[in-house]
Write a protein that holds these residues in place. Structure first.
Motif, PDB file in Angstrom:
ATOM      1  N   UNK A 196      11.716  11.894  -4.915  1.00  0.00           N
ATOM      2  CA  UNK A 196      10.616  11.374  -5.749  1.00  0.00           C
ATOM      3  C   UNK A 196       9.274  11.581  -5.054  1.00  0.00           C
ATOM      4  N   UNK A 203       1.456  10.618  -7.571  1.00  0.00           N
ATOM      5  CA  UNK A 203       2.085  11.328  -8.683  1.00  0.00           C
ATOM      6  C   UNK A 203       1.091  11.527  -9.832  1.00  0.00           C
ATOM      7  N   UNK A 204      -0.023  10.780  -9.791  1.00  0.00           N
ATOM      8  CA  UNK A 204      -0.983  10.847 -10.895  1.00  0.00           C
ATOM      9  C   UNK A 204      -2.305  11.469 -10.497  1.00  0.00           C
ATOM     10  N   UNK A 235      -5.603  13.460  -2.279  1.00  0.00           N
ATOM     11  CA  UNK A 235      -5.187  12.373  -1.395  1.00  0.00           C
ATOM     12  C   UNK A 235      -6.356  11.434  -1.042  1.00  0.00           C
ATOM     13  N   UNK A 280       0.817  -1.223   0.000  1.00  0.00           N
ATOM     14  CA  UNK A 280       0.000   0.000   0.000  1.00  0.00           C
ATOM     15  C   UNK A 280       0.856   1.280   0.000  1.00  0.00           C
ATOM     16  N   UNK A 281       1.957   1.331   0.802  1.00  0.00           N
ATOM     17  CA  UNK A 281       2.710   2.596   0.847  1.00  0.00           C
ATOM     18  C   UNK A 281       3.276   3.020  -0.512  1.00  0.00           C
ATOM     19  N   UNK A 282       3.956   2.109  -1.214  1.00  0.00           N
ATOM     20  CA  UNK A 282       4.562   2.555  -2.483  1.00  0.00           C
ATOM     21  C   UNK A 282       3.502   2.763  -3.551  1.00  0.00           C
ATOM     22  N   UNK A 307       0.538   3.904  -2.994  1.00  0.00           N
ATOM     23  CA  UNK A 307      -0.056   5.220  -2.695  1.00  0.00           C
ATOM     24  C   UNK A 307       0.872   6.341  -3.146  1.00  0.00           C
ATOM     25  N   UNK A 308       2.180   6.158  -2.918  1.00  0.00           N
ATOM     26  CA  UNK A 308       3.140   7.187  -3.341  1.00  0.00           C
ATOM     27  C   UNK A 308       3.088   7.358  -4.857  1.00  0.00           C
ATOM     28  N   UNK A 309       3.020   6.212  -5.572  1.00  0.00           N
ATOM     29  CA  UNK A 309       3.019   6.298  -7.036  1.00  0.00           C
ATOM     30  C   UNK A 309       1.714   6.885  -7.554  1.00  0.00           C
ATOM     31  N   UNK A 323     -10.441  -1.728   3.922  1.00  0.00           N
ATOM     32  CA  UNK A 323     -10.428  -2.938   3.091  1.00  0.00           C
ATOM     33  C   UNK A 323     -11.126  -4.076   3.831  1.00  0.00           C
ATOM     34  N   UNK A 331      -1.002  16.601 -11.408  1.00  0.00           N
ATOM     35  CA  UNK A 331       0.387  16.294 -11.789  1.00  0.00           C
ATOM     36  C   UNK A 331       0.702  16.788 -13.188  1.00  0.00           C
ATOM     37  N   UNK A 369      -2.113   5.730   8.901  1.00  0.00           N
ATOM     38  CA  UNK A 369      -2.723   5.692   7.571  1.00  0.00           C
ATOM     39  C   UNK A 369      -2.920   4.245   7.123  1.00  0.00           C
ATOM     40  N   UNK A 427      10.056   2.975   1.084  1.00  0.00           N
ATOM     41  CA  UNK A 427       8.997   3.983   1.004  1.00  0.00           C
ATOM     42  C   UNK A 427       8.377   4.117   2.390  1.00  0.00           C
ATOM     43  N   UNK A 453       9.971   4.429 -10.591  1.00  0.00           N
ATOM     44  CA  UNK A 453       8.710   3.674 -10.533  1.00  0.00           C
ATOM     45  C   UNK A 453       8.882   2.279 -11.120  1.00  0.00           C
ATOM     46  N   UNK A 459      -6.596   2.939  -3.259  1.00  0.00           N
ATOM     47  CA  UNK A 459      -5.811   1.902  -2.577  1.00  0.00           C
ATOM     48  C   UNK A 459      -6.751   0.839  -1.995  1.00  0.00           C
ATOM     49  N   UNK A 460      -7.828   1.299  -1.343  1.00  0.00           N
ATOM     50  CA  UNK A 460      -8.768   0.328  -0.763  1.00  0.00           C
ATOM     51  C   UNK A 460      -9.437  -0.504  -1.857  1.00  0.00           C
TER      52      UNK A 460
END
Lengths: 171, 270
Positions: free
Chosen positions: B13, A38-39, A43, A29-31, A33-35, B54, A99, B46, B40, B27, A50-51
């Motif tokens: 990043x 960017x798009x 938030x 989930x963390x990476x 969400x980070x990616x 979920x 973005x 959170x 990350x 990425x 993510x869910x």
């Protein structure tokens, strides 16, 4: 204790093991969400996506055939869920994703690393957005069109133009 | 992997201080490299709230052991659930009934007629209270679940009332088996059934709580008047009286069946 690989976790999720889903969520989930951030600048939409992503993983874990990286598979689900959100709220999005503008600013700054990076960074924001959505994020022409809010034909012509420019700059 | 993402580059990043080409490289790398993914930063709160969201959509609500027994016996699961969430069927309620009745019967076995009379007078009110509380928004945390379940209100009230009356009667009988035996201690059974049916019949017009309160008040009044009038327990619990209770129960059930549509009417009391 033996650490389970991502592929083993997905197999366990396919058998209905929600603890395995929780581990996958914790790892990815963390990476993701980070990616996604960017798009999509919003938030709360990223959190929702993510869910949605992990709910889809729960429902469709059987479809993962063990080919390729679990990370790539998860990203392909996440980016499509984001496209779904854009599709649902297409008419309530008066402006392009945030973005988009920051990409433009970056390109204007003209920072470059090496040949391909330099060439990519010098693409116009419209062309770069198409390259990003189709080649890097793995969306189909139709999905990229929904994501960027432009017709599918425009995606195709911009992608062709971008490829031509990149080829010229790299030769 | 030839290279890995360094922590400062990853930070750049994440905050967006990096050009598109480098971002794309990072990425692509993150997609395949679990070591770099673990760099990350993940915020515990959170992550927890995201997972809760979920889990709410993924994990089915827990099924109680009693519900699984019912489902195993062939009862449809949604029916088992709306019946089992009846407020009057909670363990606390049932335990309270057993304890109260055991004490009452123990006291009654002392041989003092007044205490025994008090037990007979109070016992029929237990299933009435159960029926009164079987359905309605006030005391039922599962009321919205009940409203949303694919059962009409009449069937729901019937199912729950039968469940409540049956379990109350079982509890009272069980308590009588535990407590010292007293002759004539079963005389409350028919009055209990009659009062419960009358409560249900009134619930076609009133809310179950009001109906239950009214019936209980009438019963208490009858008991007080009997005692004041110097009548013995035979007046309210003798053979003639028992026959009257059977008739009353039958009439009340007939009213309930005839008026069943009023339960499901939009402007109905429920």
């Amino acid at each position: 204790m033996l650490v389970m690989t991502d592929a083993e976790l997905v197999a366990a999720v396919a058998d209905g093991n929600s603890a395995a889903l929780r581990l996958l969520h914790e790892r990815h989930a963390p990476w993701l969400a980070a990616r996604l951030s960017k798009r999509c600048g919003d938030r709360s939409i990223v959190d929702e996506v993510i869910q949605d992503t992990f709910v889809s993983v729960w429902k469709s874990a059987r479809k993962y055939r063990g080919e390729g990286e679990v990370g790539a598979w998860l990203w392909s689900i996440a980016i499509r869920r984001l496209v779904d959100v854009f599709r649902r709220s297409r008419f309530s999005f008066p402006e392009r994703p945030s973005w988009f503008r920051s990409a433009e600013e970056e390109v204007l700054l003209g920072v470059g690393y090496g040949n391909l990076g330099d060439a990519l960074n010098r693409l116009s924001p419209e062309l770069l957005a198409v390259v990003q959505a189709t080649i890097l994020d793995g969306l189909s022409t139709r999905e990229a069109a929904l994501f960027l809010g432009i017709p599918a034909g425009t995606v195709k012509t911009r992608l062709m133009r971008a490829k031509r420019i990149l080829r010229e700059q790299l030769t | 992997m030839i290279w890995h993402v360094s922590a400062p580059v990853l930070d750049n990043y994440i905050v967006g201080q990096i050009d598109r080409a480098a971002a794309a490289s990072i990425e692509t790398h993150l997609t395949a490299c679990s070591d770099c993914r673990s760099l990350v930063p993940s915020h515990g709160a959170w992550l927890e709230s995201s997972w809760t969201g979920v889990a709410d959509r993924v994990e089915p609500p827990p099924i109680g052991w009693l519900e699984s027994v019912f489902v195993g016996l062939g009862v449809k699961s949604h029916i088992a659930r709306v019946v089992l969430v009846t407020p009057a069927l909670r363990l606390a309620w049932l335990a309270a009934v057993v304890i109260a009745v055991v004490f009452a019967l123990t006291a009654a076995s002392s041989g003092v007629d007044e205490v025994f009379g008090l037990f007979l007078a109070a016992a029929p009110l237990i299933p009435v209270a159960g029926v009164a509380l079987a359905y309605g928004p006030i005391l039922d945390p599962g009321h919205e679940l009940a409203m949303a379940s694919p059962i009409d209100k009449f069937s729901l009230l019937m199912l729950r009332s039968v469940a409540v009356v049956v379990s109350s009667v079982v509890m009272l009988v069980a308590a009588q088996l535990i407590a010292p035996s007293v002759a004539g201690a079963g005389a409350w059974l028919l009055p209990a059934l009659a009062l419960s049916s009358i409560t249900l019949a009134l619930a076609t017009r009133l809310t179950p709580i009001v109906a239950g309160a009214g019936v209980s008040a009438a019963w208490v009044a009858l008991m007080v008047l009997t005692a004041l009038g110097g009548e013995g327990p035979d007046f309210a619990f003798g053979g003639t009286a028992q026959a009257v209770y059977v008739v009353l129960a039958a009439v009340a059930v007939a009213v309930v069946v005839a008026k069943r549509s009023s339960f499901n009417h939009r402007g109905g009391p429920l």
